[in-house]
Structures are given as C-alpha cells and as structure tokens.
Scaffold this active site. Sequence first.
Site, PDB file in Angstrom:
ATOM      1  N   ALA A  75      -7.196  -2.835   9.381  1.00  0.00           N
ATOM      2  CA  ALA A  75      -6.918  -3.681   8.214  1.00  0.00           C
ATOM      3  C   ALA A  75      -8.128  -3.691   7.284  1.00  0.00           C
ATOM      4  CB  ALA A  75      -6.586  -5.102   8.659  1.00  0.00           C
ATOM      5  N   ILE A  76      -7.807  -3.803   6.013  1.00  0.00           N
ATOM      6  CA  ILE A  76      -8.818  -3.891   4.955  1.00  0.00           C
ATOM      7  C   ILE A  76      -8.598  -5.213   4.216  1.00  0.00           C
ATOM      8  CG2 ILE A  76      -9.600  -2.819   2.765  1.00  0.00           C
ATOM      9  CD1 ILE A  76     -10.234  -1.071   5.220  1.00  0.00           C
ATOM     10  N   GLU A 108       1.291   2.280  16.824  1.00  0.00           N
ATOM     11  CA  GLU A 108       2.592   1.735  16.439  1.00  0.00           C
ATOM     12  C   GLU A 108       2.464   1.125  15.053  1.00  0.00           C
ATOM     13  OE1 GLU A 108       1.507   0.188  19.552  1.00  0.00           O
ATOM     14  OE2 GLU A 108       2.663   1.458  20.915  1.00  0.00           O
ATOM     15  N   ASN A 113       6.591  -0.882   7.164  1.00  0.00           N
ATOM     16  CA  ASN A 113       5.229  -0.834   6.607  1.00  0.00           C
ATOM     17  C   ASN A 113       4.964   0.569   6.044  1.00  0.00           C
ATOM     18  OD1 ASN A 113       2.553  -1.104   5.932  1.00  0.00           O
ATOM     19  ND2 ASN A 113       1.912  -1.966   7.902  1.00  0.00           N
ATOM     20  N   TYR A 120      -1.019   7.123   7.366  1.00  0.00           N
ATOM     21  CA  TYR A 120      -1.058   7.899   8.608  1.00  0.00           C
ATOM     22  C   TYR A 120      -0.523   9.322   8.385  1.00  0.00           C
ATOM     23  CZ  TYR A 120      -1.613   3.153  10.435  1.00  0.00           C
ATOM     24  OH  TYR A 120      -2.038   1.873  10.659  1.00  0.00           O
TER      25      TYR A 120
HETATM   26  C1  LIG Z   1      -2.765  -0.090   5.512  1.00  0.00           C
HETATM   27  C2  LIG Z   1      -4.139  -0.344   4.891  1.00  0.00           C
HETATM   28  C3  LIG Z   1      -5.190  -0.384   6.002  1.00  0.00           C
HETATM   29  C4  LIG Z   1      -4.467   0.777   3.910  1.00  0.00           C
HETATM   30  O1  LIG Z   1      -5.785   0.598   3.430  1.00  0.00           O
HETATM   31  P1  LIG Z   1      -6.212   0.906   1.925  1.00  0.00           P
HETATM   32  O2  LIG Z   1      -7.687   0.916   1.871  1.00  0.00           O
HETATM   33  O3  LIG Z   1      -5.517  -0.045   1.002  1.00  0.00           O
HETATM   34  O4  LIG Z   1      -5.598   2.378   1.712  1.00  0.00           O
HETATM   35  P2  LIG Z   1      -6.331   3.596   0.970  1.00  0.00           P
HETATM   36  O5  LIG Z   1      -6.793   3.179  -0.369  1.00  0.00           O
HETATM   37  O6  LIG Z   1      -7.339   4.189   1.883  1.00  0.00           O
HETATM   38  O7  LIG Z   1      -5.115   4.601   0.786  1.00  0.00           O
HETATM   39  C5  LIG Z   1      -4.975   5.746   1.628  1.00  0.00           C
HETATM   40  C6  LIG Z   1      -3.519   6.187   1.591  1.00  0.00           C
HETATM   41  O8  LIG Z   1      -2.665   5.138   2.053  1.00  0.00           O
HETATM   42  C7  LIG Z   1      -1.430   5.162   1.300  1.00  0.00           C
HETATM   43  N1  LIG Z   1      -1.354   3.965   0.455  1.00  0.00           N
HETATM   44  C8  LIG Z   1      -2.342   3.064   0.210  1.00  0.00           C
HETATM   45  N2  LIG Z   1      -1.879   2.072  -0.590  1.00  0.00           N
HETATM   46  C9  LIG Z   1      -0.598   2.363  -0.869  1.00  0.00           C
HETATM   47  C10 LIG Z   1       0.425   1.714  -1.642  1.00  0.00           C
HETATM   48  N3  LIG Z   1       0.181   0.564  -2.291  1.00  0.00           N
HETATM   49  N4  LIG Z   1       1.651   2.277  -1.697  1.00  0.00           N
HETATM   50  C11 LIG Z   1       1.928   3.411  -1.029  1.00  0.00           C
HETATM   51  N5  LIG Z   1       1.008   4.101  -0.273  1.00  0.00           N
HETATM   52  C12 LIG Z   1      -0.242   3.567  -0.201  1.00  0.00           C
HETATM   53  C13 LIG Z   1      -1.502   6.390   0.440  1.00  0.00           C
HETATM   54  O9  LIG Z   1      -1.029   7.503   1.202  1.00  0.00           O
HETATM   55  C14 LIG Z   1      -3.006   6.504   0.208  1.00  0.00           C
HETATM   56  O10 LIG Z   1      -3.414   7.807  -0.155  1.00  0.00           O
HETATM   57  P3  LIG Z   1      -3.374   8.235  -1.726  1.00  0.00           P
HETATM   58  O11 LIG Z   1      -4.090   7.159  -2.476  1.00  0.00           O
HETATM   59  O12 LIG Z   1      -4.073   9.547  -1.757  1.00  0.00           O
HETATM   60  O13 LIG Z   1      -1.906   8.299  -2.090  1.00  0.00           O
HETATM   61  C15 LIG Z   1      -4.153  -1.698   4.095  1.00  0.00           C
HETATM   62  O14 LIG Z   1      -3.078  -1.666   3.170  1.00  0.00           O
HETATM   63  C16 LIG Z   1      -4.011  -2.948   4.964  1.00  0.00           C
HETATM   64  O15 LIG Z   1      -5.000  -3.498   5.433  1.00  0.00           O
HETATM   65  N6  LIG Z   1      -2.763  -3.423   5.157  1.00  0.00           N
HETATM   66  C17 LIG Z   1      -2.478  -4.617   5.955  1.00  0.00           C
HETATM   67  C18 LIG Z   1      -2.648  -4.348   7.421  1.00  0.00           C
HETATM   68  C19 LIG Z   1      -1.755  -3.235   7.930  1.00  0.00           C
HETATM   69  O16 LIG Z   1      -0.592  -3.119   7.572  1.00  0.00           O
HETATM   70  N7  LIG Z   1      -2.330  -2.400   8.808  1.00  0.00           N
HETATM   71  C20 LIG Z   1      -1.618  -1.314   9.456  1.00  0.00           C
HETATM   72  C21 LIG Z   1      -0.971  -1.810  10.689  1.00  0.00           C
HETATM   73  S1  LIG Z   1      -0.162  -0.521  11.600  1.00  0.00           S
END
Ligand SMILES: CC(C)(COP(=O)(O)OP(=O)(O)OC[C@H]1O[C@@H](n2cnc3c(N)ncnc32)[C@H](O)[C@@H]1OP(=O)(O)O)[C@@H](O)C(=O)NCCC(=O)NCCS
Length: 149
Positions: A75-76, A108, A113, A120
């Site tokens: 998570a971020i 998982e 999501n 991934y």
């Molecule tokens: C999932 C999570 C960790 C992604 O982190 P992030 O720093 O926002 O993502 P990034 O900026 O590194 O993006 C990397 C890739 O993720 C996908 N992505 C990120 N944000 C997205 C959005 N709003 N819509 C669609 N795809 C998205 C894309 O594939 C992106 O690559 P791209 O920018 O080249 O298209 C973050 O959204 C989060 O903390 N979510 C809540 C917790 C969660 O769901 N964790 C996963 C549990 S399994």
Amino acid sequence: MEETFTYRLATVHDLQDILEIEHASFTLPWTQEAFYNEIVHNQFAYYLLIEADGRTVGYCGVWVIIDDAHITNVAIRPEYRGRKLGEAIMRQAMHLAGRYGAARLSLEVRVTNYVAQNLYRKLGFQDGGIRKKYYSDNGEDALVMWVML
Ligand SMILES: CC(C)(COP(=O)(O)OP(=O)(O)OC[C@H]1O[C@@H](n2cnc3c(N)ncnc32)[C@H](O)[C@@H]1OP(=O)(O)O)[C@@H](O)C(=O)NCCC(=O)NCCS
C-alpha cells in the site's frame, strides 16, 4: 528537482506509520498485533518501506519460504499514489524475494481491485485461480496472481 526515494526494512518503530497507511488503504486492515508478530516473530517475513520527503509513504510485505514467495500486502499513502511508488516498491520486493532464493512470487487481490491488478500485470504477473469468498467483509473473491522471478 527529481524526488528521491529510499527503501529499508521495517522495525517495530515503524508500526504506527504502517498502521496509518494500512487503515487509509484497506477495508479489512490488519491489526497492530498482526504487524508486530510479522515484524518481530515471523522469520519468513520481510516488510519493506519506501520513504520520501523524510516520511514513510508506503510498505510491502513479503514472505519467502524456500523457493516460494508471497506478497502479504502492499500500500501507498493515498496522497502519494500515481507516482510510480507502488511499482517501485513491488520491484524492490521482487528483487528481495529473488535474492533470498525464491523462484516464484504469488499474491491474492480482490477481483474488483483493477488498479492493483494493472500494476501486477505490468510487472509480469499472470492470473492463477480464484479463491471464492476470500474477503470476509463483503464475501468478495480473490484472484491469485503469480510471476516467475
Ligand atoms: C495499488 C497501489 C499500491 C498502486 O500504487 P501507486 O503508487 O498508486 O501505483 P503506480 O503509480 O506505481 O502505478 C503503477 C501501475 O499501476 C497501475 N495503476 C496505478 N494507478 C492506476 C489507476 N488509477 N488506474 C488504473 N491503473 C493504475 C498502472 O498499471 C500503473 O502503471 P502505468 O502508470 O505505467 O499505467 C495503490 O493504489 C494502493 O496503495 N492501493 C490501496 C491498497 C491496495 O489496493 N493494495 C493492493 C492490495 S492486493
């Protein structure tokens, strides 16, 4: 100016930061006790942190059991999302798992999501099976995803 991010392994002193991010990110957050046990007692667990602007902005947990690794959670902080930090910490976790001998990494993710699934897939993960009604808050299914390291 380009922002710089640093990584390190979490200790018990990071529990508050991890919990804050956990509660801002998940509808079924892990408890402080669960993270404490992971960090202090689970010899297979590694909790990576990513830091920016002098604060912890994300974390990723990974278990490495012989040649098999599993992401427990990633998570971020909401205000830092969309800046490639999730991707960066996942790459670090994949690197760490490989360095400790894992050949394969799985996780998982909720079937709805799509943001996390996109991340991934970008990192090479493929779809595995479905775990029915895996999440107890709404009975949602989990998609298992995996990648060879
Ligand atoms: C999932 C999570 C960790 C992604 O982190 P992030 O720093 O926002 O993502 P990034 O900026 O590194 O993006 C990397 C890739 O993720 C996908 N992505 C990120 N944000 C997205 C959005 N709003 N819509 C669609 N795809 C998205 C894309 O594939 C992106 O690559 P791209 O920018 O080249 O298209 C973050 O959204 C989060 O903390 N979510 C809540 C917790 C969660 O769901 N964790 C996963 C549990 S399994």
